[in-house]
Design an enzyme around this catalytic site. Structure first.
Site, PDB file in Angstrom:
ATOM      1  N   ARG A 275       0.825  -1.208   0.000  1.00  0.00           N
ATOM      2  CA  ARG A 275       0.000   0.000   0.000  1.00  0.00           C
ATOM      3  C   ARG A 275       0.853   1.250   0.000  1.00  0.00           C
ATOM      4  O   ARG A 275       1.950   1.276   0.560  1.00  0.00           O
ATOM      5  CB  ARG A 275      -0.869   0.058   1.261  1.00  0.00           C
ATOM      6  CG  ARG A 275      -1.968  -0.978   1.293  1.00  0.00           C
ATOM      7  CD  ARG A 275      -2.739  -0.881   2.561  1.00  0.00           C
ATOM      8  NE  ARG A 275      -1.839  -0.775   3.697  1.00  0.00           N
ATOM      9  CZ  ARG A 275      -2.095  -0.081   4.782  1.00  0.00           C
ATOM     10  NH1 ARG A 275      -3.223   0.572   4.902  1.00  0.00           N
ATOM     11  NH2 ARG A 275      -1.225  -0.038   5.766  1.00  0.00           N
TER      12      ARG A 275
ATOM     13  N   SER B  79       8.162  -5.331   6.025  1.00  0.00           N
ATOM     14  CA  SER B  79       7.850  -6.331   7.047  1.00  0.00           C
ATOM     15  C   SER B  79       8.666  -7.603   6.906  1.00  0.00           C
ATOM     16  O   SER B  79       8.128  -8.702   6.726  1.00  0.00           O
ATOM     17  CB  SER B  79       6.362  -6.630   7.004  1.00  0.00           C
ATOM     18  OG  SER B  79       5.678  -5.425   7.174  1.00  0.00           O
TER      19      SER B  79
ATOM     20  N   ASP C 188       6.482  -3.692  10.472  1.00  0.00           N
ATOM     21  CA  ASP C 188       5.043  -3.470  10.688  1.00  0.00           C
ATOM     22  C   ASP C 188       4.650  -3.581  12.168  1.00  0.00           C
ATOM     23  O   ASP C 188       3.716  -2.899  12.618  1.00  0.00           O
ATOM     24  CB  ASP C 188       4.176  -4.395   9.815  1.00  0.00           C
ATOM     25  CG  ASP C 188       4.570  -5.869   9.903  1.00  0.00           C
ATOM     26  OD1 ASP C 188       5.549  -6.190  10.587  1.00  0.00           O
ATOM     27  OD2 ASP C 188       3.890  -6.692   9.253  1.00  0.00           O
TER      28      ASP C 188
END
Ligand code: BGC
Length: 532
Positions: free
Chosen positions: A149, A219, A272
């Site tokens: 994203r 992540s 994350d």
């Protein structure tokens, strides 16, 4: 009681009713052979109440449904011998959970002192949590597992945020192609995102002349040497792009922006879990732990810098630092968690075999695959899908049985398990399933889903114990398993009670939404204040 609790409560109630109904139905019919099996099994496994499988909801599992000659078995019920055998394999009881948590605390301590621990315990250089009064608009780029994203996060100064975002799927070709192609894709997505802002009307020229600051949520395990620099230790979660391992993820991204002539500065590299912790603390200041339970799994928490004896830098007067545990690699040495032959099969099918083994028991990337291996085995032994198991080609395709199917199966409380039938017959192409087949499938999903929830609870119990926060703190948790998988959070809470007793009441497990995107923006925004 939160809305979530209410929903779970309602689901629990429905599940208990459905479970009791199916138990009632189970007493009707005698199958001599099964009754004999059942008797033998009940004898061999006394304390293992079959009820926790037969009843759809775990909280109803204290009643004892151990088959004997007075508890008749219906042809609509799965073979008790199969159920008990599998339950033995997948059950992790309270004592074992406590041992696991204890071992994790020991590994955490080891990892804070040296690099010689299954837990990497990576110092993130983030030394403060936000106060909630921060303001401004910041870009974030979030590469988790399945999705990628681009976000623009606006902080309102009162603990609130506004997010504009675009979401993209990272295809398998990109995950397994060249590193340059992967990072070019990220840069292109950021470019299109900036150009599509109607209000700011950014032009191609602006991309080159204006400076955009960006927080990068990456992540994966990196050796983080500063707030905006970290060397990729290794890929996992299905990624294997070339020329990335051992390289600085920020440099890889920065190079891609340069190739596109974009003036973007990556001011923070964030895991994350760290992002989740920071962003949840923005609205819930008592948050000391951030956890991801999604495609992958991991946790970050706040540690006293004096305890991070391997950290040799000057912490600039700070007392605490967020540590990224990378708990996915916990117990890679296989000393404390019992593994089944199915777990080993899943592990062997991954690009990073023998590592990230805790993650492979817990996260969404692998649960469906564990389940598939169990089903394939039962087809071979003739214990399930007698009519059509061998006809399904889909069942033998790796990862064809998705974790989302398990979620759907566990959510089906209809009497004939009609949605389970849809999953098995329409999506997995297994014709002619019986109700007993569907009940057994559901029971298997429950066992695997429950084990995952309990192991993650053991991890959280270890962290709050290590932090000495048993008197109270909030754990912000993001990821599809915690958010969407039926009963996952309740199963975690039950396990926390088994491990921590009454102290579990003081630990608030809270849904953190979009922690990774917002957290990266917050850390990018406050890089100077939040980092050492
Ligand atoms: C990665 C972690 C990440 C977690 C959750 C794991 O596979 O190693 O860095 O935090 O997935 O996304």
């Amino acid at each position: 009681m939160s809305n979530n609790d209410f929903t779970y409560g309602l689901a629990t109630g429905i599940a208990i009713c459905a479970g009791l109904f199916s138990l009632g139905a189970a007493f009707v019919y005698i199958n001599n052979q099964r009754a004999k099996n059942a008797k033998a099994v009940a004898h061999a496994s006394q304390p293992l109440a079959l009820s926790s499988i037969a009843v759809s909801d775990d909280r109803a599992s204290t009643s004892s449904f151990v088959p004997n000659e007075t508890h008749k078995i219906s042809p609509d019920d799965p073979n008790p011998a199969t159920l008990v055998r599998l339950q033995h394999l997948f059950e992790v009881n309270g004592d074992k959970l406590s041992q696991i948590a204890k071992h994790m605390v020991a590994e955490m301590k080891k990892g804070l002192a040296t690099d010689d621990s299954t837990l990497k315990m990576i110092p993130t250089h983030v030394v403060r949590r936000p106060k909630g009064d921060e303001t401004g608009s910041y870009l974030a780029l979030d590469l988790g597992g399945t999705n990628f994203r681009v976000c623009e996060v606006t902080l309102d100064g009162r603990g609130g945020t506004r997010v504009r975002q675009s979401k993209h799927t990272v295809t398998d070709d990109l995950k397994n192609g060249t590193g340059a192609a992967l990072f070019d894709f990220f840069a292109e997505c950021v470019k299109q995102f900036l150009l599509s802002d109607d209000q700011k009307e950014v032009t191609d020229k602006d991309l080159h002349t204006n400076e955009f600051k960006l927080g990068f949520t990456f992540s994966f395990a990196v050796n983080q040497v500063s707030i905006n620099s970290g060397f990729l230790m290794g890929w996992n979660k299905g990624f294997s792009a070339s020329d990335c391992v051992g390289k600085d993820a920020v440099v890889l991204l920065q190079d891609a922006f340069r190739r596109k002539r974009m003036n973007v500065s990556v001011t923070a590299l964030v895991n994350d879990t760290t992002g989740t912790l920071v962003s949840h603390a923005y609205s819930a200041p008592d948050t000391y732990v951030g956890v991801i339970l999604g495609t992958g799994t991991n946790a970050a928490y706040v540690e006293k810098i004096e305890n991070i004896t391997k950290y040799k830098k000057d912490p600039a007067g700070a007392k605490d630092m967020i540590i990224n545990t990378e708990w996915g690699a916990f117990d890679d040495e296989m000393v404390v968690i019992p593994r089944t032959k199915y777990d080993h099969k899943v592990d062997r099918g991954t690009a990073n075999a023998k590592s990230w083994t805790f993650e492979k028991l817990i996260s969404g990337m692998y649960l469906g695959e564990i389940c598939r291996y169990v089903l394939v085995d039962l087809v071979k032994t003739g214990e399930i899908y007698i009519a059509g198991g061998t006809k399904s080609k889909t069942l033998s395709v790796p990862h064809a049985f998705e974790t989302a199917f398990m979620s759907r199966i566990e959510r089906d409380h209809s009497l004939d398990l009609s949605d389970v039938r849809t999953v098995l017959e329409d999506l997995m192409h297994i014709p002619g399933t019986t109700l007993a087949d569907r009940r057994l499938t559901k029971a298997i999903c429950e066992m695997i889903g429950k084990r995952a929830a309990r192991l993650s609870a053991a991890g959280i119990a270890a962290i709050v114990t290590k932090m000495n926060k048993l008197d109270g703190c909030t754990v912000g948790i993001d990821g599809s398993l915690f958010e969407l998988y039926p009963h996952f959070s309740n199963r975690m809470r039950d396990a926390m009670h088994e491990i921590l007793g009454f102290s579990a009441e003081n630990i608030v497990l809270e849904q953190a939404r979009d922690g990774s995107g917002q957290g990266a923006a917050l850390i990018a925004a406050l890089a100077g204040k939040l980092t050492a």
